[in-house]
Design a protein around this motif. Structure first.
Motif, PDB file in Angstrom:
ATOM      1  N   ASP A  46       0.798  -1.221   0.000  1.00  0.00           N
ATOM      2  CA  ASP A  46       0.000   0.000   0.000  1.00  0.00           C
ATOM      3  C   ASP A  46       0.832   1.274   0.000  1.00  0.00           C
ATOM      4  N   LEU A  47       2.063   1.220  -0.504  1.00  0.00           N
ATOM      5  CA  LEU A  47       2.863   2.435  -0.592  1.00  0.00           C
ATOM      6  C   LEU A  47       2.129   3.556  -1.342  1.00  0.00           C
ATOM      7  N   PRO A  48       1.413   3.281  -2.458  1.00  0.00           N
ATOM      8  CA  PRO A  48       0.696   4.377  -3.127  1.00  0.00           C
ATOM      9  C   PRO A  48      -0.296   5.084  -2.212  1.00  0.00           C
ATOM     10  N   TRP A  49      -0.943   4.348  -1.318  1.00  0.00           N
ATOM     11  CA  TRP A  49      -1.878   4.997  -0.394  1.00  0.00           C
ATOM     12  C   TRP A  49      -1.129   5.870   0.610  1.00  0.00           C
ATOM     13  N   GLN A  50       0.050   5.430   1.037  1.00  0.00           N
ATOM     14  CA  GLN A  50       0.860   6.261   1.926  1.00  0.00           C
ATOM     15  C   GLN A  50       1.287   7.552   1.220  1.00  0.00           C
ATOM     16  N   LEU A  51       1.563   7.452  -0.065  1.00  0.00           N
ATOM     17  CA  LEU A  51       1.933   8.655  -0.823  1.00  0.00           C
ATOM     18  C   LEU A  51       0.774   9.637  -0.892  1.00  0.00           C
ATOM     19  N   ARG A  52      -0.449   9.120  -0.917  1.00  0.00           N
ATOM     20  CA  ARG A  52      -1.621  10.019  -0.896  1.00  0.00           C
ATOM     21  C   ARG A  52      -1.799  10.621   0.495  1.00  0.00           C
ATOM     22  N   THR A  53      -1.816   9.787   1.527  1.00  0.00           N
ATOM     23  CA  THR A  53      -2.147  10.292   2.859  1.00  0.00           C
ATOM     24  C   THR A  53      -1.049  11.192   3.423  1.00  0.00           C
ATOM     25  N   GLN A  54       0.206  10.909   3.083  1.00  0.00           N
ATOM     26  CA  GLN A  54       1.308  11.706   3.637  1.00  0.00           C
ATOM     27  C   GLN A  54       1.682  12.905   2.766  1.00  0.00           C
ATOM     28  N   PHE A  55       1.476  12.778   1.435  1.00  0.00           N
ATOM     29  CA  PHE A  55       1.973  13.813   0.528  1.00  0.00           C
ATOM     30  C   PHE A  55       0.939  14.265  -0.502  1.00  0.00           C
ATOM     31  N   ASN A  56      -0.302  13.777  -0.360  1.00  0.00           N
ATOM     32  CA  ASN A  56      -1.364  14.110  -1.311  1.00  0.00           C
ATOM     33  C   ASN A  56      -0.949  13.815  -2.750  1.00  0.00           C
ATOM     34  N   ASN A  57      -0.188  12.738  -2.917  1.00  0.00           N
ATOM     35  CA  ASN A  57       0.278  12.272  -4.233  1.00  0.00           C
ATOM     36  C   ASN A  57       1.238  13.242  -4.920  1.00  0.00           C
ATOM     37  N   GLU A  58       1.811  14.183  -4.178  1.00  0.00           N
ATOM     38  CA  GLU A  58       2.792  15.102  -4.763  1.00  0.00           C
ATOM     39  C   GLU A  58       4.160  14.414  -4.753  1.00  0.00           C
ATOM     40  N   LEU A  59       4.318  13.519  -5.695  1.00  0.00           N
ATOM     41  CA  LEU A  59       5.508  12.665  -5.737  1.00  0.00           C
ATOM     42  C   LEU A  59       6.784  13.474  -5.939  1.00  0.00           C
ATOM     43  N   ASN A  60       6.652  14.652  -6.530  1.00  0.00           N
ATOM     44  CA  ASN A  60       7.829  15.499  -6.737  1.00  0.00           C
ATOM     45  C   ASN A  60       8.432  15.996  -5.426  1.00  0.00           C
ATOM     46  N   LYS A  61       7.636  15.925  -4.358  1.00  0.00           N
ATOM     47  CA  LYS A  61       8.132  16.367  -3.050  1.00  0.00           C
ATOM     48  C   LYS A  61       8.707  15.222  -2.225  1.00  0.00           C
ATOM     49  N   VAL A  62       8.757  14.019  -2.821  1.00  0.00           N
ATOM     50  CA  VAL A  62       9.172  12.826  -2.094  1.00  0.00           C
ATOM     51  C   VAL A  62      10.407  12.231  -2.762  1.00  0.00           C
ATOM     52  N   ASP A  63      11.315  11.726  -1.952  1.00  0.00           N
ATOM     53  CA  ASP A  63      12.451  10.959  -2.475  1.00  0.00           C
ATOM     54  C   ASP A  63      12.350   9.548  -1.905  1.00  0.00           C
ATOM     55  N   LEU A  64      11.989   8.595  -2.753  1.00  0.00           N
ATOM     56  CA  LEU A  64      11.813   7.219  -2.288  1.00  0.00           C
ATOM     57  C   LEU A  64      13.134   6.564  -1.895  1.00  0.00           C
ATOM     58  N   ASN A  65      14.244   7.217  -2.180  1.00  0.00           N
ATOM     59  CA  ASN A  65      15.538   6.701  -1.720  1.00  0.00           C
ATOM     60  C   ASN A  65      15.791   7.020  -0.250  1.00  0.00           C
ATOM     61  N   THR A  66      15.155   8.076   0.256  1.00  0.00           N
ATOM     62  CA  THR A  66      15.420   8.516   1.627  1.00  0.00           C
ATOM     63  C   THR A  66      14.177   8.545   2.507  1.00  0.00           C
ATOM     64  N   LEU A  67      13.010   8.249   1.952  1.00  0.00           N
ATOM     65  CA  LEU A  67      11.761   8.286   2.708  1.00  0.00           C
ATOM     66  C   LEU A  67      11.833   7.323   3.897  1.00  0.00           C
ATOM     67  N   GLU A  68      11.558   7.824   5.105  1.00  0.00           N
ATOM     68  CA  GLU A  68      11.674   6.998   6.304  1.00  0.00           C
ATOM     69  C   GLU A  68      10.363   6.841   7.063  1.00  0.00           C
ATOM     70  N   THR A  69       9.273   7.392   6.545  1.00  0.00           N
ATOM     71  CA  THR A  69       7.993   7.321   7.244  1.00  0.00           C
ATOM     72  C   THR A  69       7.116   6.194   6.714  1.00  0.00           C
ATOM     73  N   THR A  70       7.683   5.310   5.931  1.00  0.00           N
ATOM     74  CA  THR A  70       6.941   4.180   5.373  1.00  0.00           C
ATOM     75  C   THR A  70       7.718   2.885   5.601  1.00  0.00           C
ATOM     76  N   GLN A  71       7.007   1.768   5.460  1.00  0.00           N
ATOM     77  CA  GLN A  71       7.638   0.453   5.581  1.00  0.00           C
ATOM     78  C   GLN A  71       8.321   0.033   4.289  1.00  0.00           C
ATOM     79  N   THR A  72       8.152   0.850   3.251  1.00  0.00           N
ATOM     80  CA  THR A  72       8.706   0.556   1.930  1.00  0.00           C
ATOM     81  C   THR A  72       9.432   1.777   1.402  1.00  0.00           C
TER      82      THR A  72
END
Length: 420
Positions: A46-72
């Motif tokens: 459910d990583l896509p749902w975490q991207l919605r709830t935590q960042f409102n799907n603004e993927l440009n504001k997220v770095d999946l290499n350093t993201l630490e608030t998810t299990q993935t």
């Protein structure tokens, strides 16, 4: 003298540590080797749902290499040797009859953008062949599963559109009834049944999913729906993130009689790591998860089991399985319990590859069949947010379409010797 004592203690501790590591190393070493030969294919994340709830799907504001608030994240994916993932395009039941379709399309879009933004890590996959191609390229094959039939708004056209966008399984319900199928809460007695399983339109949907080659996911449905789909479907079915009811009697898990039918259909149960489904309690261990693998293998055979961790969709996970990086621990535990290399490879990914390939063969055999364009009766979906355009002139046609479906199902029952 003191330095000699400290030195001796350090050496003893080091020897003890090495002995302990050595005792575990053969299983983990073998686990990692098998995972380098066969892709680990996980049925639900459910990583896509975490991207919605935590960042409102603004993927440009997220770095999946350093993201630490998810299990993935990407480092965890690499460490966990995740070969392929069904990313969940999930939206809550509260969106039913409102904006479920829009929100689901946005979740599908997030998966596409993940693949575009991190092409060195992810490759969008829509077939069994794509999974193996991504594995050869050392990328995580990224498939899409829509979690909950409410995301379709009772529309076969929406189902087909989502398939064209790459969706390769549909979980028929989440934790709410749809206008055409009952959800698992009905079996707990907390909600009433509306359809005694599937409505006539629900059965149309199963036939159309077979025609498309979309996997039918039974993870959140009632036992009645499970059995009706197993009666009807020409292709194998999956439970993308469920465990064994005999080990933990939770209604989200799969009872043995259904598990036997899943085996006979050539399907697969992908084990969920959520503590509440593993031990029916708040805590669990890796050994408890392995008990589910053992049971499914015992009842359904080694061809009926897979991985469906449910990471980023649950908060309580077993000790030693806290995030995606820890999945090799389960593989090592299965080897420790005497699973053969071939059995482990089957659970890792070969079983899911077989199921998806068979669904593709069923699809190819139905190429001459036209898409079903008979809509659900308007009275079954009438609500203030739905217009009725087109229905006024379609009543007679719909009646004929429903009759044709009934005749088709009756003929199929006679051929297979089953009654839905």
């Amino acid at each position: 003298m003191l330095s000699e004592v400290i030195s001796a203690a350090f050496v003893a501790l080091w020897i003890s540590s090495c002995a302990s590591t050595s005792a575990e190393d053969p299983y983990m070493t073998r686990a990692l080797q098998l995972m380098s030969e066969t892709p680990l294919i996980d049925g639900h994340n459910d990583l896509p749902w975490q991207l919605r709830t935590q960042f409102n799907n603004e993927l440009n504001k997220v770095d999946l290499n350093t993201l630490e608030t998810t299990q993935t994240n990407i480092p965890k994916i690499k460490k966990g040797k995740l070969g392929a993932q069904f990313w969940s395009a999930y939206v809550p039941c509260e969106s039913q009859y409102k904006d479920a379709v829009r929100q689901t399309l946005e979740q599908i879009d997030v998966v596409h953008r993940m693949c575009q933004q991190y092409p060195e890590t992810f490759m969008l996959a829509i077939s069994s062949q794509d999974i193996m191609e991504a594995f050869r390229m050392n990328k995580t094959a990224s498939l899409i599963g829509v979690e909950g039939g409410h995301s379709l708004d009772s529309s076969l056209g929406t189902l087909r559109t989502m398939y064209q966008l790459g969706v390769r399984y549909l979980t028929l319900t989440h934790s709410c009834n749809t206008p055409w199928a009952d959800n698992w809460l009905v079996d707990t007695g907390s909600e009433p049944s509306q359809h005694n399983g599937l409505s006539p339109f629900g059965k149309q949907l199963i036939v159309e999913m077979n025609r498309l080659g979309m996997l039918i996911d039974l993870a959140h449905v009632t036992e009645a729906v499970m059995n009706q789909v197993l009666n009807m479907s020409e292709a194998p079915v999956i439970f993308s993130h469920s465990s064994a009811y005999s080990i933990c009697p939770h209604k989200r898990n799969v009872p043995d009689d259904v598990l036997i039918r899943v085996k006979d259909k050539g399907g697969i149960v992908m084990v969920n790591f959520y503590n509440d489904y593993v031990t029916c309690s708040k805590t669990a261990k890796i050994s408890d998860v392995a008990d589910h693998f053992d049971h499914i293998k015992k009842v359904g055979g080694p061809g009926a089991v897979g991985f469906g961790g449910d990471y980023d969709g649950v908060k309580r996970l077993p000790e030693g399985l806290e995030d995606v990086s820890k999945v090799p621990n389960v593989v090592a535990e299965l080897l420790r319990r005497g699973w053969s290399d071939e059995e482990v490879k089957a659970a890792l990914g070969n079983n899911l590859l077989r199921v998806l390939s068979q669904a593709e063969r069923v699809r190819d055999g139905l190429k001459a069949k036209r898409p079903d364009d008979v809509p659900i009766p308007f009275d079954e979906v009438k609500n203030p947010c739905r217009t009725s355009y087109g229905y006024s002139n379609a009543g007679a046609v719909h009646s004929l379409g429903t009759l044709a479906l009934a005749l088709t199902l009756a003929l199929q029952a006679l051929i297979t010797g089953t009654v839905s």
